[in-house]
Structures are given as C-alpha cells and as structure tokens.
Design a protein around this motif. Structure first.
Motif, PDB file in Angstrom:
ATOM      1  N   ARG A 174     114.042   7.647  88.721  1.00 44.51           N
ATOM      2  CA  ARG A 174     114.405   7.167  87.717  1.00 44.51           C
ATOM      3  C   ARG A 174     114.782   7.705  86.997  1.00 44.51           C
ATOM      4  NH1 ARG A 174     111.074   4.879  91.179  1.00 44.51           N
ATOM      5  NH2 ARG A 174     112.522   2.920  92.584  1.00 44.51           N
ATOM      6  N   TRP A 175     114.438   8.614  86.275  1.00 43.08           N
ATOM      7  CA  TRP A 175     114.488   8.816  85.006  1.00 43.08           C
ATOM      8  C   TRP A 175     115.665  10.203  84.762  1.00 43.08           C
ATOM      9  CZ3 TRP A 175     114.198  13.139  82.323  1.00 43.08           C
ATOM     10  CH2 TRP A 175     114.638  12.956  80.269  1.00 43.08           C
ATOM     11  N   TRP A 176     115.192  10.721  85.700  1.00 38.90           N
ATOM     12  CA  TRP A 176     116.472  11.817  85.623  1.00 38.90           C
ATOM     13  C   TRP A 176     117.661  11.169  85.827  1.00 38.90           C
ATOM     14  CZ3 TRP A 176     120.089  13.480  89.250  1.00 38.90           C
ATOM     15  CH2 TRP A 176     121.170  14.582  89.013  1.00 38.90           C
ATOM     16  N   LEU A 177     118.319  10.305  86.530  1.00 38.58           N
ATOM     17  CA  LEU A 177     119.528   9.565  86.811  1.00 38.58           C
ATOM     18  C   LEU A 177     120.128   8.796  85.471  1.00 38.58           C
ATOM     19  CD1 LEU A 177     119.039   7.959  90.267  1.00 38.58           C
ATOM     20  CD2 LEU A 177     120.484   9.955  89.206  1.00 38.58           C
ATOM     21  N   GLU A 178     118.790   8.361  84.763  1.00 38.08           N
ATOM     22  CA  GLU A 178     119.312   7.731  83.699  1.00 38.08           C
ATOM     23  C   GLU A 178     119.225   8.565  82.156  1.00 38.08           C
ATOM     24  OE1 GLU A 178     119.769   4.802  81.142  1.00 38.08           O
ATOM     25  OE2 GLU A 178     119.786   4.202  83.599  1.00 38.08           O
ATOM     26  N   CYS A 221     114.466   9.250  98.225  1.00 35.84           N
ATOM     27  CA  CYS A 221     115.249   9.608  96.865  1.00 35.84           C
ATOM     28  C   CYS A 221     116.647   8.950  97.251  1.00 35.84           C
ATOM     29  CB  CYS A 221     114.807  10.601  96.682  1.00 35.84           C
ATOM     30  SG  CYS A 221     113.056  12.144  96.125  1.00 35.84           S
ATOM     31  N   ASP A 222     116.642   9.004  97.972  1.00 34.89           N
ATOM     32  CA  ASP A 222     117.955   8.627  98.169  1.00 34.89           C
ATOM     33  C   ASP A 222     117.747   7.119  98.173  1.00 34.89           C
ATOM     34  OD1 ASP A 222     120.931   9.566  98.880  1.00 34.89           O
ATOM     35  OD2 ASP A 222     120.789   9.485 101.396  1.00 34.89           O
ATOM     36  N   ALA A 223     117.334   6.829  98.388  1.00 27.78           N
ATOM     37  CA  ALA A 223     117.231   5.032  98.357  1.00 27.78           C
ATOM     38  C   ALA A 223     117.289   4.733  96.478  1.00 27.78           C
ATOM     39  CB  ALA A 223     115.991   3.940  99.156  1.00 27.78           C
ATOM     40  N   TRP A 231     120.696   2.760  92.005  1.00 26.35           N
ATOM     41  CA  TRP A 231     120.935   3.428  90.908  1.00 26.35           C
ATOM     42  C   TRP A 231     122.892   3.773  90.623  1.00 26.35           C
ATOM     43  CZ3 TRP A 231     124.298   8.403  89.132  1.00 26.35           C
ATOM     44  CH2 TRP A 231     123.615   8.072  88.078  1.00 26.35           C
ATOM     45  N   GLN A 232     123.128   4.340  91.789  1.00 24.64           N
ATOM     46  CA  GLN A 232     124.757   4.110  91.983  1.00 24.64           C
ATOM     47  C   GLN A 232     125.118   2.782  92.502  1.00 24.64           C
ATOM     48  OE1 GLN A 232     126.766   7.039  91.639  1.00 24.64           O
ATOM     49  NE2 GLN A 232     128.424   5.684  91.491  1.00 24.64           N
ATOM     50  N   ALA A 233     124.520   1.938  93.010  1.00 24.42           N
ATOM     51  CA  ALA A 233     125.088   0.692  93.119  1.00 24.42           C
ATOM     52  C   ALA A 233     124.988   0.082  91.690  1.00 24.42           C
ATOM     53  CB  ALA A 233     124.102  -0.120  94.355  1.00 24.42           C
ATOM     54  N   GLU A 234     123.840   0.227  91.559  1.00 27.88           N
ATOM     55  CA  GLU A 234     123.900  -1.086  89.635  1.00 27.88           C
ATOM     56  C   GLU A 234     125.052  -0.373  89.546  1.00 27.88           C
ATOM     57  OE1 GLU A 234     122.326  -3.730  87.391  1.00 27.88           O
ATOM     58  OE2 GLU A 234     121.862  -3.215  89.658  1.00 27.88           O
ATOM     59  N   ARG A 251     130.459  -1.888  86.276  1.00 29.66           N
ATOM     60  CA  ARG A 251     132.395  -1.398  85.661  1.00 29.66           C
ATOM     61  C   ARG A 251     132.708  -2.258  86.148  1.00 29.66           C
ATOM     62  NH1 ARG A 251     131.539   4.495  88.939  1.00 29.66           N
ATOM     63  NH2 ARG A 251     130.066   5.976  87.389  1.00 29.66           N
ATOM     64  N   PRO A 252     134.464  -2.370  84.765  1.00 28.29           N
ATOM     65  CA  PRO A 252     134.702  -3.192  85.577  1.00 28.29           C
ATOM     66  C   PRO A 252     135.769  -3.319  86.940  1.00 28.29           C
ATOM     67  CG  PRO A 252     135.691  -2.402  83.585  1.00 28.29           C
ATOM     68  CD  PRO A 252     134.333  -1.957  83.865  1.00 28.29           C
TER      69      PRO A 252
END
Length: 112
Positions: A6-10, A94-96, A101-104, A109-110
């Motif tokens: 989560r941290w790495w993605l952010e 990790c995939d979940a 994160w991707q869905a959020e 995004r507009p």
C-alpha cells in the motif's frame, strides 16, 4: 507485506524525492517516516509479486494475475512444491491490495 505494498503504491514513485528532501532539510517527511519495513523473509514474495504483476491480462480494466502465470513462475524459478501454495497465497493477497488500489484510482478519475 500488504502494508508495504500500500505504501509503495502510494509513495513508491516519490521515494527518492522524499529521501532527497530528508537529506536536504534534515527532517523526515511524514510519508517517508510512515513507510513500513519489509521483512527480509518477505523479499522473495515481494519480488515474485513485482515480477508477476505485468502478466495481468489486458482488457476492459484491471484483472488479477492468472493462477497459470503464478504456477509458471514457480516452475521457472524452481519453487519447491511445498512453497507453491504459500506463493499463490502471497501473490493473491498482494494482488487484492493492488486491485483495490487500482479500483480506487479509477473512481477518482473523471470518466468521459
């Protein structure tokens, strides 16, 4: 390991900048101080997730890493049969996190 992801993605893309700010100012940015420590025994699974992440099928949106790709990876790198269920479990966990994160991000995004 999920917290690290989560941290790495952010913040992962800004990690070098955060470290440069700390080096220049002597103050640790909040995001950098919040970085969880990846345990050494998790490095193998962390690397596997990052190796496998690009193997997602292309389509209408983010998709999970296929089990077939995980098993092929395990075979290619010589994972013991006893380690393969845990590899599958770790990649799926990790995939979940990545898919959520991707869905959020997609929600933010507009849409045209």
């Amino acid at each position: 390991m999920s917290d690290c992801l989560r941290w790495w993605l952010e913040w992962g893309a800004q990690q070098a900048l955060l470290q440069a700010v700390e080096a220049e100012t002597g103050q640790c940015p909040a995001a950098l101080s919040a970085q969880p420590e990846l345990q050494p025994d998790s490095l193998r699974w962390w690397q596997a997730f990052h190796d496998l992440s690009p193997s997602r099928p292309a389509g209408w949106g983010p998709a999970p890493i296929p089990v077939s790709e995980i098993l092929a990876y395990a075979e290619l790198l010589g994972f013991d049969a006893a380690d393969r269920p845990f590899l599958l479990q770790m990649i799926r966990a990790c995939d979940a996190v990545w898919l959520a994160w991707q869905a959020e991000r997609d929600k933010e995004r507009p849409h045209e």
